[in-house]
Scaffold this motif. Structure first.
Motif, PDB file in Angstrom:
ATOM      1  N   VAL A   1      21.224   8.376   2.317  1.00 30.87           N
ATOM      2  CA  VAL A   1      21.045   8.201   1.101  1.00 30.87           C
ATOM      3  C   VAL A   1      20.677   9.283   0.709  1.00 30.87           C
ATOM      4  O   VAL A   1      20.505  10.654   1.088  1.00 30.87           O
ATOM      5  N   LEU A   2      21.005   9.819  -0.478  1.00 30.80           N
ATOM      6  CA  LEU A   2      21.083  11.365  -1.061  1.00 30.80           C
ATOM      7  C   LEU A   2      19.695  11.052  -2.233  1.00 30.80           C
ATOM      8  O   LEU A   2      19.566  10.433  -2.560  1.00 30.80           O
ATOM      9  N   THR A   3      18.528  12.423  -1.846  1.00 21.78           N
ATOM     10  CA  THR A   3      17.505  12.135  -3.041  1.00 21.78           C
ATOM     11  C   THR A   3      17.364  12.214  -4.119  1.00 21.78           C
ATOM     12  O   THR A   3      18.428  13.931  -4.002  1.00 21.78           O
ATOM     13  N   PHE A   4      17.717  12.552  -5.706  1.00 19.54           N
ATOM     14  CA  PHE A   4      18.178  12.913  -6.072  1.00 19.54           C
ATOM     15  C   PHE A   4      16.218  13.387  -7.269  1.00 19.54           C
ATOM     16  O   PHE A   4      16.303  12.144  -7.063  1.00 19.54           O
TER      17      PHE A   4
ATOM     18  N   GLN B   1       8.617  18.478   9.191  1.00 15.83           N
ATOM     19  CA  GLN B   1       8.791  17.519   9.336  1.00 15.83           C
ATOM     20  C   GLN B   1       8.439  16.280   8.464  1.00 15.83           C
ATOM     21  O   GLN B   1       8.222  16.784   6.994  1.00 15.83           O
ATOM     22  N   MET B   2       9.390  15.167   9.128  1.00 13.88           N
ATOM     23  CA  MET B   2       9.817  14.433   7.675  1.00 13.88           C
ATOM     24  C   MET B   2       9.909  12.778   8.854  1.00 13.88           C
ATOM     25  O   MET B   2      10.895  13.384   9.712  1.00 13.88           O
ATOM     26  N   PHE B   3       9.237  12.207   8.518  1.00 13.03           N
ATOM     27  CA  PHE B   3       9.906  10.782   8.385  1.00 13.03           C
ATOM     28  C   PHE B   3      10.971  10.581   7.805  1.00 13.03           C
ATOM     29  O   PHE B   3      11.100  11.105   6.595  1.00 13.03           O
ATOM     30  N   PRO B   4      11.618   9.001   8.343  1.00 17.56           N
ATOM     31  CA  PRO B   4      12.530   9.085   7.470  1.00 17.56           C
ATOM     32  C   PRO B   4      12.873   8.722   6.468  1.00 17.56           C
ATOM     33  O   PRO B   4      13.782   8.831   5.420  1.00 17.56           O
ATOM     34  N   GLY B   5      11.779   7.948   6.335  1.00 13.19           N
ATOM     35  CA  GLY B   5      11.130   7.685   4.381  1.00 13.19           C
ATOM     36  C   GLY B   5      10.192   8.011   4.286  1.00 13.19           C
ATOM     37  O   GLY B   5       9.116   8.146   2.845  1.00 13.19           O
ATOM     38  N   GLY B   6      10.474  10.208   4.546  1.00 11.16           N
ATOM     39  CA  GLY B   6       9.039  10.311   4.137  1.00 11.16           C
ATOM     40  C   GLY B   6       7.532  10.095   4.204  1.00 11.16           C
ATOM     41  O   GLY B   6       7.351   9.632   5.430  1.00 11.16           O
ATOM     42  N   ASN B   7       6.445  10.359   3.990  1.00 12.38           N
ATOM     43  CA  ASN B   7       4.852   9.966   4.336  1.00 12.38           C
ATOM     44  C   ASN B   7       4.376   8.848   4.059  1.00 12.38           C
ATOM     45  O   ASN B   7       3.388   8.593   4.436  1.00 12.38           O
TER      46      ASN B   7
ATOM     47  N   GLY C   1      25.754  -2.087   7.983  1.00 11.72           N
ATOM     48  CA  GLY C   1      25.148  -2.688   9.428  1.00 11.72           C
ATOM     49  C   GLY C   1      24.225  -1.575   9.307  1.00 11.72           C
ATOM     50  O   GLY C   1      23.331  -1.974  10.970  1.00 11.72           O
ATOM     51  N   HIS C   2      23.769  -0.655   8.820  1.00  6.36           N
ATOM     52  CA  HIS C   2      23.057   0.598   9.083  1.00  6.36           C
ATOM     53  C   HIS C   2      21.821   0.843   8.604  1.00  6.36           C
ATOM     54  O   HIS C   2      21.989   0.446   6.919  1.00  6.36           O
ATOM     55  N   ARG C   3      21.010   0.078   8.797  1.00  4.01           N
ATOM     56  CA  ARG C   3      19.867   0.240   8.646  1.00  4.01           C
ATOM     57  C   ARG C   3      18.708   1.443   7.693  1.00  4.01           C
ATOM     58  O   ARG C   3      18.787   2.517   8.295  1.00  4.01           O
ATOM     59  N   LEU C   4      19.361   1.901   6.314  1.00  6.66           N
ATOM     60  CA  LEU C   4      18.827   4.202   5.954  1.00  6.66           C
ATOM     61  C   LEU C   4      17.366   3.442   4.725  1.00  6.66           C
ATOM     62  O   LEU C   4      16.856   2.750   4.737  1.00  6.66           O
TER      63      LEU C   4
ATOM     64  N   PHE D   1       0.694  -1.503  -0.351  1.00 10.19           N
ATOM     65  CA  PHE D   1       0.404  -0.219  -0.156  1.00 10.19           C
ATOM     66  C   PHE D   1       1.292   1.466  -0.219  1.00 10.19           C
ATOM     67  O   PHE D   1       1.803   1.223   0.433  1.00 10.19           O
ATOM     68  N   GLY D   2       0.043   2.760  -0.263  1.00  9.86           N
ATOM     69  CA  GLY D   2       1.170   3.501   0.081  1.00  9.86           C
ATOM     70  C   GLY D   2       0.974   4.730  -1.590  1.00  9.86           C
ATOM     71  O   GLY D   2       1.163   5.863  -1.594  1.00  9.86           O
ATOM     72  N   GLY D   3       0.909   4.308  -2.762  1.00  9.87           N
ATOM     73  CA  GLY D   3       0.678   5.088  -3.646  1.00  9.87           C
ATOM     74  C   GLY D   3       2.033   5.559  -4.200  1.00  9.87           C
ATOM     75  O   GLY D   3       2.918   5.151  -3.541  1.00  9.87           O
ATOM     76  N   VAL D   4       2.323   6.994  -3.752  1.00  6.33           N
ATOM     77  CA  VAL D   4       3.527   7.661  -3.926  1.00  6.33           C
ATOM     78  C   VAL D   4       3.901   7.550  -2.756  1.00  6.33           C
ATOM     79  O   VAL D   4       5.499   7.878  -2.107  1.00  6.33           O
ATOM     80  N   ALA D   5       3.426   7.544  -1.461  1.00  8.81           N
ATOM     81  CA  ALA D   5       4.047   7.315  -0.413  1.00  8.81           C
ATOM     82  C   ALA D   5       4.846   6.574   0.474  1.00  8.81           C
ATOM     83  O   ALA D   5       4.123   5.848   1.538  1.00  8.81           O
ATOM     84  N   LYS D   6       5.931   5.315  -0.500  1.00  3.99           N
ATOM     85  CA  LYS D   6       6.380   4.957  -0.294  1.00  3.99           C
ATOM     86  C   LYS D   6       7.409   4.362   0.134  1.00  3.99           C
ATOM     87  O   LYS D   6       8.118   6.042   0.511  1.00  3.99           O
ATOM     88  N   ARG D   7       8.401   3.766   0.682  1.00  6.34           N
ATOM     89  CA  ARG D   7       9.732   4.015   1.013  1.00  6.34           C
ATOM     90  C   ARG D   7      10.704   3.379   0.796  1.00  6.34           C
ATOM     91  O   ARG D   7      10.437   2.514  -0.081  1.00  6.34           O
ATOM     92  N   ASN D   8      11.548   3.372   0.847  1.00  5.51           N
ATOM     93  CA  ASN D   8      13.141   2.821  -0.002  1.00  5.51           C
ATOM     94  C   ASN D   8      13.371   2.474   1.098  1.00  5.51           C
ATOM     95  O   ASN D   8      14.076   3.079   2.061  1.00  5.51           O
ATOM     96  N   GLU D   9      14.097   1.059   1.131  1.00  6.20           N
ATOM     97  CA  GLU D   9      14.859   0.829   3.084  1.00  6.20           C
ATOM     98  C   GLU D   9      16.949   0.034   2.134  1.00  6.20           C
ATOM     99  O   GLU D   9      16.263  -0.612   0.806  1.00  6.20           O
ATOM    100  N   PHE D  10      18.116   0.278   2.706  1.00  2.55           N
ATOM    101  CA  PHE D  10      18.861  -0.243   2.443  1.00  2.55           C
ATOM    102  C   PHE D  10      19.811  -0.283   3.679  1.00  2.55           C
ATOM    103  O   PHE D  10      19.112   0.363   4.748  1.00  2.55           O
TER     104      PHE D  10
END
Length: 646
Positions: A516-519, A342-348, A150-153, A137-146
């Motif tokens: 994470v750099l977002t282009f 304000q912002m969640f680490p992975g956006g909305n 050892g760090h989850r980004l 779920f989420g439409g455009v409001a999804k996230r990417n995880e890396f």
């Protein structure tokens, strides 16, 4: 297109694992799969077969793996609907026997908030089914995880940040209903690094400061006669001195950036008043020329890229009414980057997860706290269980929605969907169409002429966000910047941001830690009609392989940052492309209030339901924003409640 094996090695294009093109364990692209420079496709709608070979690449980890942007299965299903595969009632359809009080088509902000409003306002025994065409779920409001060293980004796929609402407002009520805890945003990551500290922003659109000055820079390369390229730091503070722009261009850019009008701005009192209609009668580009006395060329060079991040295209194709979209149409207490955003680490995607947890408590493990809902895994099996008041069915593309009988007299709506490769049909007392207008007009089969004509006046443009996980960002820090902008090559802007601590595994950040750099990548073609710009952009988006985009990203970053120590092979840990074919509505002059005595295109869709079907997608508001999605869904559900209760 030729390639140099030695350059491939330097850029890291032959490296394995996270940056390579794997989907569910299968190699689907390689560095050599580069497409031709010319677009081979006509400008009519692109068919499913037109997706480039090697189109899907690495998609990240966790719940959102294989769900980056519009995925190939989502596009293929949508294109099959558009191209007429289901124009005739299919014979091989399974009748599930299910009857729902409300079926919501779409699982983004509009769809989930429609489910929330229905659940709040209908009695407890009423049922709601939400259909979503993606695997999550989420439409455009999804996230990417890396996972990097050892760090989850986390990083946003598209929908990025939000602002505090007014007390006792409609928006405050929605946030409260989903359990949004504002106290969680009082703590963001602290600096762990050398001196001087760069004070980082909280949003992917903000800029940091260093020694009290903006930690930003402009890059100029071969296009401007610099090879190797040069950096101008704090360009606005220096009044663009040292940049290769002409004196006239510099003056005009400064006037626009500093908001120094030469004519009184047009500010309306309420939507629909004479001033708002005047704004809607002209392009935003013409309004800026009138108000700031700048050239059309400067606007298309400087404003188009920035504006496309919110509206998909530049001001040459958009209604002037959008000048005040964020400040007046959907106001919030504080829109500033410094104190409001304000912002969640992975956006909305954070708000989406809260909505899901509220509607289906077992959908995410643990309590409904900010940290638990953000970090705990999705329980996919809990989404679609018999006996629940609200159910969500993923991997389900609605292909036919139509009244059973005459719309004005019908008691039910038939909803046929392609669910995990099988055609199934359910019945609903009401339906909320909460997907985009580009597909809704094909799915609602008995749509009346007025509404169908309205949809034909909607224009859409694509967009892409690229999340690049890096093992450190020392190459930016050593330049004295945390955000960079450029005017040639791939993308336009990138920054480093700090995260709210409830959503990450480290309370600190610094140039020697991964991030994470977002282009942000637009496909605007200033000067062409809005529809042509969208068609050309989608052709490019569909025809370009993952490998080709990956090469461009690595080359762009190498050109800009190699002189400050960046090594693409060593420093890039992962790349995810999030491609959205119809990311933005592009409202032309007259979209909001009509022109020449004709009604606004959206009026027929917002002025009441079509039988037992209502329309709630945010493009009806003229701007893609979660607040608009909430408002449209509240209206749509209100229009249908009497049809459920009688």
């Amino acid at each position: 297109m030729g390639r140099c094996p030695h350059l491939d090695k330097i850029l890291g294009l032959n490296e394995p694992i996270s940056r390579r093109d794997f989907l569910d364990g299968t190699l689907v692209a390689s560095a050599g799969m580069l497409v031709a420079g010319a677009c081979p496709f006509p400008l009519r709608g692109q068919a499913a077969s037109e997706i480039s070979s090697g189109w899907t690449g690495y998609t990240g980890e966790g719940d959102y793996k294989a769900a980056a942007g519009n995925t190939e299965p989502v596009i293929q299903s949508a294109h099959a609907v558009r191209d007429g595969k289901y124009d005739k009632v299919p014979s091989a359809v399974t009748e599930t026997g299910e009857v729902y009080d409300c079926v919501v088509v779409g699982g983004g902000f509009a769809g989930l908030s429609a489910g929330l409003f229905f659940n709040q306002r209908a009695t407890s025994n009423r049922t709601c089914l939400i259909l979503d065409n993606a695997r999550i779920f989420g439409g455009v409001a999804k996230r990417n995880e890396f996972v990097v060293d050892g760090h989850r980004l986390f990083a946003p796929q598209a929908s990025v940040h939000f602002q505090p609402p007014y007390p006792n407002s409609f928006l405050k009520g929605v946030y409260d209903a989903m359990g949004l805890d504002w106290d969680a945003f009082k703590s963001y990551q602290k600096w762990q690094g050398p001196s001087p500290e760069i004070s980082l922003p909280r949003s992917a659109y903000g800029q940091g400061t260093i020694n009290g000055k903006p930690a930003s820079g402009f890059f100029f390369g071969a296009k401007y006669g610099h090879k190797p390229g040069i950096w101008i730091t704090d360009p606005w503070g220096k009044k663009l001195e040292g940049t290769p722009f002409s004196e006239t261009t510099r003056k005009e850019m400064l006037r626009l950036n500093n908001e120094q009008p030469v004519a009184p701005p047009l500010v309306y009192d309420y939507p629909g008043d004479p001033v708002s209609r005047q704004l809607d009668s002209m392009t935003l580009e013409d309004y800026l020329i009138r108000t700031y006395g700048v050239s059309r060329e400067t606007i298309r060079f400087f404003v188009a890229g920035e504006m496309s991040g919110g509206f998909g295209l530049g001001p040459d194709a958009l209604s002037g009414f959008l000048e005040h979209e964020w400040s007046k149409t959907i106001p919030t207490v504080d829109d500033s980057m410094a104190t409001g955003i304000q912002m969640f680490p992975g956006g909305n995607s954070g708000m989406i997860r809260l909505l899901i947890k509220t509607l289906i408590p077992e959908a995410i493990e643990g309590p409904r706290t900010m940290e638990a809902v953000w970090k705990n895994s999705v329980n996919f099996a809990a989404l679609d269980q018999a006996g629940q008041c609200v159910r969500m069915r993923l991997n389900s593309t609605a292909v036919r929605v139509e009244h059973i009988g005459e719309p004005a007299k019908s008691d039910f709506v038939s909803v046929t969907c392609l669910s995990d490769g099988r055609l199934q049909r359910v019945k609903a007392k009401t339906v909320v169409m909460a997907g985009g207008g580009w597909i809704t007009k094909h799915v609602v089969r008995d749509l009346d002429e007025a509404r169908r004509n309205s949809y034909e006046q909607f224009n859409y443009s694509p967009y892409m966000t690229v999340n690049v996980a890096v093992r450190n960002w020392r190459f930016l820090y050593d330049l004295g910047i945390s955000s960079a902008a450029w005017f040639e090559g791939f993308g336009r802007y990138v920054n480093v941001r700090k995260n709210a601590t409830f959503g990450v595994d480290s309370p600190t950040t610094g140039p020697d830690l991964p991030t994470v750099l977002t282009f942000f990548v637009d496909f605007a073609k200033p000067g062409l009609p809005a529809r042509s710009q969208g068609q050309l952009g989608r052709a490019e988006l569909l025809s370009t392989s993952f490998a080709d985009y990956e090469r461009r990203i690595r080359e762009q970053m190498t050109e800009m940052f190699a002189s400050s120590g960046f090594d693409a092979k060593r420093d890039i840990a992962g790349i995810v492309l999030n491609r959205f074919g119809h990311a933005f509505i592009n409202p032309q002059p007259g979209f909001f209030f009509g022109l020449d005595g004709k009604p606004a295109p959206r009026d027929a869709l917002r002025n009441g339901p079509f039988g037992r079907i209502a329309f709630s997608h945010s493009d009806l508001a003229g701007a893609m924003d979660h607040r608009n999605a909430f408002l449209e869904s509240e209206r749509a559900v209100s229009e249908l409640l009497d049809r459920v209760l009688t």
